[in-house]
Design a protein around this motif. Structure first.
Motif, PDB file in Angstrom:
ATOM      1  N   GLY A 200      -3.501 119.635  67.620  1.00  0.00           N
ATOM      2  CA  GLY A 200      -2.798 119.269  68.843  1.00  0.00           C
ATOM      3  C   GLY A 200      -1.406 119.857  68.913  1.00  0.00           C
ATOM      4  O   GLY A 200      -1.057 120.787  68.180  1.00  0.00           O
TER       5      GLY A 200
ATOM      6  N   LYS B  66      -0.371 105.692  76.928  1.00  0.00           N
ATOM      7  CA  LYS B  66      -1.376 106.241  76.024  1.00  0.00           C
ATOM      8  C   LYS B  66      -2.725 106.316  76.730  1.00  0.00           C
ATOM      9  O   LYS B  66      -3.179 105.332  77.317  1.00  0.00           O
TER      10      LYS B  66
ATOM     11  N   LEU C 216      -9.933 112.333  72.210  1.00  0.00           N
ATOM     12  CA  LEU C 216      -8.738 112.924  72.801  1.00  0.00           C
ATOM     13  C   LEU C 216      -7.703 111.826  72.981  1.00  0.00           C
ATOM     14  O   LEU C 216      -8.004 110.762  73.523  1.00  0.00           O
ATOM     15  N   ARG C 217      -6.475 112.096  72.538  1.00  0.00           N
ATOM     16  CA  ARG C 217      -5.374 111.156  72.718  1.00  0.00           C
ATOM     17  C   ARG C 217      -4.205 111.884  73.377  1.00  0.00           C
ATOM     18  O   ARG C 217      -3.784 112.937  72.902  1.00  0.00           O
ATOM     19  N   VAL C 218      -3.709 111.311  74.445  1.00  0.00           N
ATOM     20  CA  VAL C 218      -2.529 111.834  75.121  1.00  0.00           C
ATOM     21  C   VAL C 218      -1.498 110.710  75.164  1.00  0.00           C
ATOM     22  O   VAL C 218      -1.776 109.624  75.686  1.00  0.00           O
TER      23      VAL C 218
ATOM     24  N   ARG D 130       2.608 113.804  73.077  1.00  0.00           N
ATOM     25  CA  ARG D 130       1.736 114.322  72.036  1.00  0.00           C
ATOM     26  C   ARG D 130       0.318 114.393  72.574  1.00  0.00           C
ATOM     27  O   ARG D 130      -0.162 113.464  73.225  1.00  0.00           O
ATOM     28  N   ILE D 131      -0.353 115.498  72.322  1.00  0.00           N
ATOM     29  CA  ILE D 131      -1.773 115.651  72.632  1.00  0.00           C
ATOM     30  C   ILE D 131      -2.499 115.893  71.315  1.00  0.00           C
ATOM     31  O   ILE D 131      -2.174 116.845  70.589  1.00  0.00           O
TER      32      ILE D 131
ATOM     33  N   ASP E 292       2.921 118.701  70.123  1.00  0.00           N
ATOM     34  CA  ASP E 292       3.858 117.650  70.511  1.00  0.00           C
ATOM     35  C   ASP E 292       5.184 118.258  70.949  1.00  0.00           C
ATOM     36  O   ASP E 292       5.558 119.358  70.546  1.00  0.00           O
TER      37      ASP E 292
END
Length: 664
Positions: free
Chosen positions: A319, A261, A274-276, A304-305, A321
């Motif tokens: 986003g 993550k 922002l989460r990747v 998932r972005i 996925d």
């Protein structure tokens, strides 16, 4: 474990009722499960029915929540049911990733691979109220989550816990060791559990033995003031698990999960975060009996972005996925060692999704939230033309459905809109209208169980995806002493995927269906130390094509609790009344051919628990579940196949339990 090691954020009912001026600090934090986990709810009402005793896995914990039931097939691995929906009608994520079990017969649902103590928070969202966590999710979404660690100034934490349940001599041991500070951490979580067969309320032994172990290594590092990177590896092993509801047992089921993550907080633009996330979950599983042995595997990978932003006075989340799942399962004859049939003939399902969700406060009394989602699904069975036991899976699909093509693709569009209106300072009304599309899973599409003698279980490769159209109305109240909510929901399903029995064979077809129900909860503060709570759940499900009931619909249930809390002491009593379920579609009825075992009689249970928290941080809790040793079964549970009479797998009788936990 004195800290909030587990929060159950029940975003059910009115979880999103949070107007712009509502202070989330007013959310009640309710201690459950002998002080180890906590229940944290944004709904601001007391939620009843949470299990106080130790639990074997996440499914057993969820089963105790209002509006959540379960299918029992053995001593552990309860398969959750929310609003009459289960399996892939629920989106269940473990630390941000999907895991699909290795057993075509659901010996290992995703919750079987959850050691409850190893998660910091569990969120349950009933119904379709978000598009962020994947396609489908018509019944709800369950998130088992781990947070960035907050470690004491001394730079380390150690948390230990152990429990014992007398019925079945079931014991659990867990350790959570943490080292680090603001710039990063290391965390090691270990858990082990074991149980012998328990006895039901009539004193009959139920084959429920199991041995369970899991270990997880987690690490996090702060790459900058606004950026963090986390990674984890977890291995879960199940051994010698008995399943009287499957006519087969599981010598082993092993899962390996890897997660990465990356999170970044923006400070100078309309972008907020922002989460990747990327994950891989690999499962190997074996089931066997005297005649057959069936090894299987299920490998899932995805990412998932997600971007959070604020623009045009709207809070946005958008986003994409990806998810890929490969499954293989072949059954072999124990005597000859030859392949008899293939349950999953090289099944591959790829899903790619794009989503956007926005929330806007129209004024101080009204909030509008809406989202849309598009999913591209591609499915195939690469070994459908191979010969297993004298014939091919494709020939069986052709025989039962006239299908000559196993590959399929779909373009699915779903979304929701929620309007939250504050009627006055005490009452809030919420309305949610949604459409969700749930694609058929690997078993529904491609299972090809076809023994030489006996019933066949054949999937349908050309099933249409389910389209759920739901309307939910929620009225919630918050006062100084009284909190409560009333939820009414209706779900019309086009192309509902129905498993049915015809001429002794289990098959699948699309039908029109309707589900609807009511959930009500109330909590009243009788005094500074006494709280009275009650919850009522009722639902119905109908095959609209035939006007027959759907299978495994939970009966009417009323739960009442009285809790005491003063200084270091806590205690409570819970009284659960469950009505008989007579609206059934029996598997033995040739006119219906459903999955219900029988008309299930009602029952009443009384559970007691108490807890003391010492100043040293040690917590001692004990209690009794099923105080009066009632004999009963959950209506949704599987047929006890070793019993000549049609009876579901029975629940444990009286169970005295003890739990110790502490933080050092």
């Amino acid at each position: 474990m004195n800290r909030q090691i587990l929060s159950l954020a029940v975003a059910a009912v009115v979880s999103d009722v949070a107007l712009a001026e509502v202070d989330t600090d007013h959310s009640m934090v309710i201690e459950i499960n002998r002080g180890l986990p906590y229940l944290e709810t944004a709904v601001r009402e007391r939620t009843t029915g949470v299990k106080a005793a130790p639990v074997a896995d996440g499914g057993e914990l969820l089963q105790s929540l209002t509006g959540v039931s379960a299918v029992r097939m053995g001593g552990r691995a309860l398969d959750p049911v929310i609003r009459g929906q289960s399996q892939t009608q629920l989106n269940i994520l473990l630390d941000g990733g999907y895991i699909h079990g290795g057993c075509p017969n659901r010996m290992d649902p995703p919750t079987a691979y959850t050691s409850v103590d190893s998660y910091d928070r569990v969120t349950v969202i009933k119904g379709n109220r978000t598009v962020v966590y994947g396609g489908g999710g018509s019944g709800g979404t369950v998130l088992f989550e781990r947070d960035w660690l907050m470690i004491d100034e001394k730079g380390y934490n150690a948390e230990l816990a152990g429990s014992y349940r007398a019925n079945g001599e079931q014991w659990e041991l867990g350790a959570d060791l943490m080292l680090g500070g603001d710039q990063g951490y290391l965390r090691f979580i270990a858990h082990e559990g074991e149980s012998e067969n328990y006895k039901d309320g009539d004193g009959n032994e139920v084959n429920s033995k199991y041995d369970s172990q899991s270990n997880a290594l987690l690490a996090g590092i702060r790459l900058g003031a606004n950026t963090t990177l986390q990674a984890s590896f977890e291995k879960a092993d199940e051994e010698d698990v008995l399943f009287p509801g499957a006519a087969m047992d599981s010598p082993y089921a092993d899962a390996e999960n890897t997660r990465i993550k990356l999170e970044h907080q923006f400070t100078r633009s309309s972008l907020r975060q922002l989460r990747v996330e990327a994950y891989q979950s690999d499962v190997v599983h074996l089931m066997e009996n005297a005649m057959m042995t069936s090894p299987s595997s299920s490998d899932t990978e995805g990412m998932r972005i997600v971007v959070d932003a604020h623009a045009a006075d709207i809070d946005w989340t958008f986003g994409a996925d990806l998810q890929n799942n490969d499954r293989t399962a072949v059954a072999y004859s124990t005597s000859s060692g030859m392949a008899a049939f293939s349950q999953w003939p090289g099944v591959e399902i790829d899903q790619t999704g794009f989503f956007v969700e926005g929330e806007k406060a129209l004024n101080q009394n009204n909030v509008l939230k809406a989202g849309m989602r598009y999913d591209r699904v591609e499915a195939s069975a690469s070994r459908a033309s191979e010969t297993f036991g004298g014939s091919t899976p494709l020939s069986r699909y052709t025989h039962f459905y006239g299908v000559t093509e196993t590959a399929s693709d779909e373009n699915n569009l779903g979304g929701f809109a929620t309007w939250t209106h504050r009627l006055n300072p005490q009452y809030t009304l919420e309305t949610t209208l949604s459409r969700s599309v749930r694609t058929a899973d690997a078993t529904e599409r491609y299972i090809a169980k076809a023994p030489m003698m006996g019933a066949k279980w054949i999937g349908n490769p050309q099933l249409e995806p389910e389209k759920h159209h739901q309307l939910e109305l929620v009225l919630a109240t918050q006062r100084e002493q009284l909190n409560g909510s009333l939820s009414v929901w209706y779900n019309r399903v086009d192309d509902y995927i129905l498993r049915y029995r015809s001429a002794g064979n289990d098959l699948y077809r699309n039908v029109e269906a309707t589900l609807y129900g009511i959930e009500a909860e109330i909590s009243y503060q009788l005094s500074p130390v006494w709280t009275l709570g009650s919850a009522l759940v009722w639902m119905e499900g109908e095959n609209s094509d035939t006007d027959q009931p759907l299978s495994r619909i939970s009966p009417l249930e009323l739960t009442t609790s009285l809790d005491y809390q003063r200084a270091q002491w806590k205690a409570g009593v819970e009284w659960k009344l469950v009505a008989g379920q007579n609206s059934v579609c029996l598997s033995s009825d040739p006119e219906c051919g459903g999955q219900d075992v029988r008309k299930t009689p009602g029952y009443g249970l009384v559970n007691l628990h108490t807890e003391y928290q010492a100043s040293s941080g040690l917590i001692v809790a004990l209690g009794v579940d099923n105080l009066f040793d009632r004999a009963y079964s959950l209506h949704e549970s599987r047929d006890y196949l070793l019993d000549p009479d049609p009876v579901q797998v029975r629940e444990p009788g009286q169970n005295i339990w003890l739990r110790l936990s502490g933080r050092f």
